[in-house]
Scaffold this motif. Structure first.
Motif, PDB file in Angstrom:
ATOM      1  N   LYS A 230      20.688   5.595 -11.312  1.00 26.76           N
ATOM      2  CA  LYS A 230      19.367   6.081 -11.230  1.00 26.76           C
ATOM      3  C   LYS A 230      18.967   6.466  -9.662  1.00 26.76           C
ATOM      4  O   LYS A 230      19.453   6.005  -8.837  1.00 26.76           O
ATOM      5  CB  LYS A 230      18.505   4.961 -11.705  1.00 26.76           C
ATOM      6  N   SER A 236      23.834   7.626  -2.463  1.00 27.16           N
ATOM      7  CA  SER A 236      24.087   8.444  -1.072  1.00 27.16           C
ATOM      8  C   SER A 236      24.248   7.352   0.055  1.00 27.16           C
ATOM      9  O   SER A 236      25.210   7.695   0.563  1.00 27.16           O
ATOM     10  CB  SER A 236      22.784   9.351  -0.928  1.00 27.16           C
ATOM     11  N   SER A 237      23.625   6.456   0.066  1.00 25.72           N
ATOM     12  CA  SER A 237      23.956   5.156   1.063  1.00 25.72           C
ATOM     13  C   SER A 237      25.286   4.736   0.840  1.00 25.72           C
ATOM     14  O   SER A 237      26.032   4.440   1.800  1.00 25.72           O
ATOM     15  CB  SER A 237      23.016   4.042   0.815  1.00 25.72           C
ATOM     16  N   VAL A 286      15.551  14.752  -6.251  1.00 24.03           N
ATOM     17  CA  VAL A 286      16.530  13.855  -6.644  1.00 24.03           C
ATOM     18  C   VAL A 286      16.641  13.554  -8.258  1.00 24.03           C
ATOM     19  O   VAL A 286      17.733  13.730  -8.708  1.00 24.03           O
ATOM     20  CB  VAL A 286      16.596  12.480  -5.941  1.00 24.03           C
ATOM     21  N   LYS A 337      22.181  -3.426  -3.096  1.00 24.53           N
ATOM     22  CA  LYS A 337      20.816  -3.998  -2.667  1.00 24.53           C
ATOM     23  C   LYS A 337      20.955  -5.488  -2.757  1.00 24.53           C
ATOM     24  O   LYS A 337      19.852  -6.178  -3.001  1.00 24.53           O
ATOM     25  CB  LYS A 337      19.394  -3.611  -3.103  1.00 24.53           C
ATOM     26  N   ASP A 339      21.262  -7.749  -0.657  1.00 19.81           N
ATOM     27  CA  ASP A 339      20.462  -8.075   0.545  1.00 19.81           C
ATOM     28  C   ASP A 339      18.933  -8.569   0.192  1.00 19.81           C
ATOM     29  O   ASP A 339      18.462  -9.452   0.761  1.00 19.81           O
ATOM     30  CB  ASP A 339      20.399  -7.290   1.720  1.00 19.81           C
TER      31      ASP A 339
HETATM   32  P1  GDP Z   1      20.175   7.363  -4.300  1.00 17.64           P
HETATM   33  O1  GDP Z   1      18.602   8.070  -4.604  1.00 17.64           O
HETATM   34  O2  GDP Z   1      20.841   6.601  -5.321  1.00 17.64           O
HETATM   35  O3  GDP Z   1      21.092   8.249  -3.541  1.00 17.64           O
HETATM   36  O4  GDP Z   1      19.752   6.503  -3.190  1.00 17.64           O
HETATM   37  P2  GDP Z   1      19.710   6.381  -1.822  1.00 17.64           P
HETATM   38  O5  GDP Z   1      20.971   5.880  -1.121  1.00 17.64           O
HETATM   39  O6  GDP Z   1      19.048   7.376  -1.063  1.00 17.64           O
HETATM   40  O7  GDP Z   1      18.906   5.043  -1.323  1.00 17.64           O
HETATM   41  C1  GDP Z   1      17.594   4.940  -1.814  1.00 17.64           C
HETATM   42  C2  GDP Z   1      16.916   3.893  -0.980  1.00 17.64           C
HETATM   43  O8  GDP Z   1      17.432   2.609  -1.165  1.00 17.64           O
HETATM   44  C3  GDP Z   1      16.874   4.288   0.536  1.00 17.64           C
HETATM   45  O9  GDP Z   1      15.709   3.975   1.078  1.00 17.64           O
HETATM   46  C4  GDP Z   1      17.989   3.330   1.035  1.00 17.64           C
HETATM   47  O10 GDP Z   1      17.690   2.983   2.394  1.00 17.64           O
HETATM   48  C5  GDP Z   1      17.603   2.008   0.266  1.00 17.64           C
HETATM   49  N1  GDP Z   1      18.809   1.386   0.048  1.00 17.64           N
HETATM   50  C6  GDP Z   1      20.237   1.720  -0.347  1.00 17.64           C
HETATM   51  N2  GDP Z   1      21.023   0.909  -0.309  1.00 17.64           N
HETATM   52  C7  GDP Z   1      20.475  -0.340   0.036  1.00 17.64           C
HETATM   53  C8  GDP Z   1      20.839  -1.750   0.050  1.00 17.64           C
HETATM   54  O11 GDP Z   1      22.029  -2.185   0.214  1.00 17.64           O
HETATM   55  N3  GDP Z   1      20.008  -2.501   0.429  1.00 17.64           N
HETATM   56  C9  GDP Z   1      18.581  -2.249   0.667  1.00 17.64           C
HETATM   57  N4  GDP Z   1      17.513  -3.143   0.916  1.00 17.64           N
HETATM   58  N5  GDP Z   1      18.201  -1.001   0.609  1.00 17.64           N
HETATM   59  C10 GDP Z   1      19.048   0.062   0.329  1.00 17.64           C
END
Ligand code: GDP
Length: 459
Positions: A230, A236-237, A286, A337, A339
């Motif tokens: 989702k 992307s992270s 997105v 996530k 953490d």
């Molecule tokens: P995408 O839309 O699936 O590509 O998600 P993103 O990678 O853009 O991440 C969405 C939000 O979740 C961003 O603000 C990231 O910083 C945050 N995020 C991603 N991975 C983690 C994680 O492992 N821990 C935390 N606390 N936040 C995360």
């Protein structure tokens, strides 16, 4: 046919081995062979024989006998080059192979350039572009394993294995042929049962090579990987973590939009070919970009799906929808996530989807080792040892091997139907030819340079 001249070369390696093959191709192939071959049956004329037949006799340099051989005839277009082709199977000593080749050259053929048989096959429309490109694959190794695999091929491990199978097939063809030629001295009583057992073993070996071929493909091309999940789950992270500081090789495929960006990511020597990363990297819009339909489409073509789930929220109907098309795929669920405080646990995911789950935090960069362990065990299954295993490294080789397997199956069918012996030898011959086309192709770089410099196939 595009050429008038007739070419010849030693098709097997220049080392001493059980058999050696001198291949002659072109409009005069039969005529050249006829001049130097003395058939066992005196009145036989090679040029009048049927295609796909084999003939026992001697190679004569004037009055001097050079070797006892079997000659295989293949009339164009049903040969590797699509031209009239003769293969002289002689003893595999370097000296004798050279002597026979020299004799062939003195009798009207010219020596083939490296890769010329395959080039002719290609120019005569016998192999297609994808097959020609597959030759490139062997040369172009994208990672360390693939490189090792190609090196191992160049040093002849595939050749050796295939030659071995091929020699066994040839032995049976020769036996049948001799027995049919000379029924007074060679009996075929009980032979079908014996052949059945041997063909079983050969089929097993072919099957093993084919199973390894799939591993080979994954190693060479990389594991086609799609990250889905989702919006905001952390796709992307994750991609950024996997790609690391050194941005992985980013290939922008010419003539396409940003939508098909591919990135190569190396994990412990495994190459993940990340598909559809443009959508992931495009942060705006997105929701639309990573719609479920798009994910479904990408997932269909993937070897591996990394399904990212935000563990700090509940699974919802979007996840249900994603899960519904993941059932039959190679999936790793990444519970991201971790953490943060965990709302969705591995157990909760497993209840809905029976796939391995790894807890990660893209932000803290934890869990990536566990993911790497899992990928190693999924794709290399501990069985693969790059020094010993034999790989078929391209699609054409694999197809030829499949054809060999099918021909062997036909032999079995003929045996069980109680067909006459010459039926076995036709299918054995096909198997022999398919296996030979694998060996014939392993000429390597010169060929690739030649084909691709002339036809500029955009690589
Ligand atoms: P995408 O839309 O699936 O590509 O998600 P993103 O990678 O853009 O991440 C969405 C939000 O979740 C961003 O603000 C990231 O910083 C945050 N995020 C991603 N991975 C983690 C994680 O492992 N821990 C935390 N606390 N936040 C995360």
């Amino acid at each position: 046919m595009l050429y008038n001249d007739t070419i010849a070369a030693i098709a097997t390696g220049m080392t001493s081995s059980g058999i050696g093959i001198i291949r002659i191709s072109g409009s005069d192939a039969f005529a050249v062979a006829e001049k130097i071959f003395r058939p066992h049956k005196k009145d036989k004329r090679l040029s009048e024989q049927e295609t796909y037949t084999i003939h026992y006799g001697t190679i004569m340099d004037g009055k001097e006998t050079l070797d006892e051989v079997i000659v295989l005839l293949m009339k164009g277009p049903h040969s590797y080059t699509a031209e009239d082709t003769v293969e002289i199977d002689c003893h595999g000593g370097v000296f004798v192979m050279k002597k026979i080749l020299e004799l062939v050259l003195r009798n009207g053929a010219r020596v083939a350039e490296p890769g010329e048989f395959t080039k002719r096959a290609f120019l005569n429309g016998r192999i297609d572009l994808s097959q020609a490109e597959a030759v490139m694959d062997v040369i172009e190794s994208k990672n360390a394993y693939a490189l090792k695999s190609s090196v191992s091929q160049l040093s002849g491990s595939v050749m050796r294995k295939i030659k071995e199978i091929r020699e066994k097939v040839l032995y049976e063809i020769a036996f049948i042929e001799s027995a049919l030629d000379d029924p007074e001295h060679i009996s075929l009583d009980g032979y079908p049962e014996e052949l059945g057992k041997k063909v079983d073993n050969l089929s097993d070996e072919v099957r093993k090579l084919l199973i390894n071929a799939e591993d080979g493909r994954v190693l060479r091309e990389g594991i086609k990987t799609v990250i889905i999940g989702k919006p905001n789950a952390g796709k992307s992270s994750l991609l950024n973590v996997l790609a690391g500081d050194e941005r992985a090789i980013v290939t922008d495929i010419a003539g396409t939009t940003r939508d098909t960006l591919e990135e190569q990511i190396q994990i412990r020597g495994l190459s993940l070919c990340m598909v559809d990363t443009a959508g992931i990297r495009q942060t705006e819009d997105v929701v639309e970009k990573i719609g479920v339909d798009r994910a479904r489409k990408a997932a269909d073509q993937a070897d591996l799906i990394l399904y990212v789930v935000d563990s700090s929220t509940n699974l919802d109907e979007n996840d249900d929808e994603i899960i519904s098309f993941l059932k039959d795929q190679n999936v790793v669920v990444l519970l991201n996530k971790t953490d943060l405080s965990m709302v969705t646990t591995p157990e909760m995911v497993k209840e809905r989807l029976h796939k391995p789950v790894v807890c990660i935090s893209a932000r803290m960069e934890t869990g990536i080792d566990e993911l790497a362990d899992l990928l190693e065990s999924m794709f290399l299954s501990g069985k693969v040892s790059f020094n010993e295993e034999v790989y078929l490294t391209n699609a054409r080789q694999k197809r030829a091997m499949e054809e060999a397997g099918e021909s062997l199956k036909k032999v079995q069918e003929s045996i069980s139907l109680g067909m006459p012996e010459d039926f076995y030898s036709i299918d054995l011959m096909d198997a022999y030819e398919s296996l030979g086309s694998i060996i014939g192709e392993s000429v390597g770089e010169d060929l690739v340079n030649e084909i691709f410099s002339k036809f500029c196939m955009g690589k």
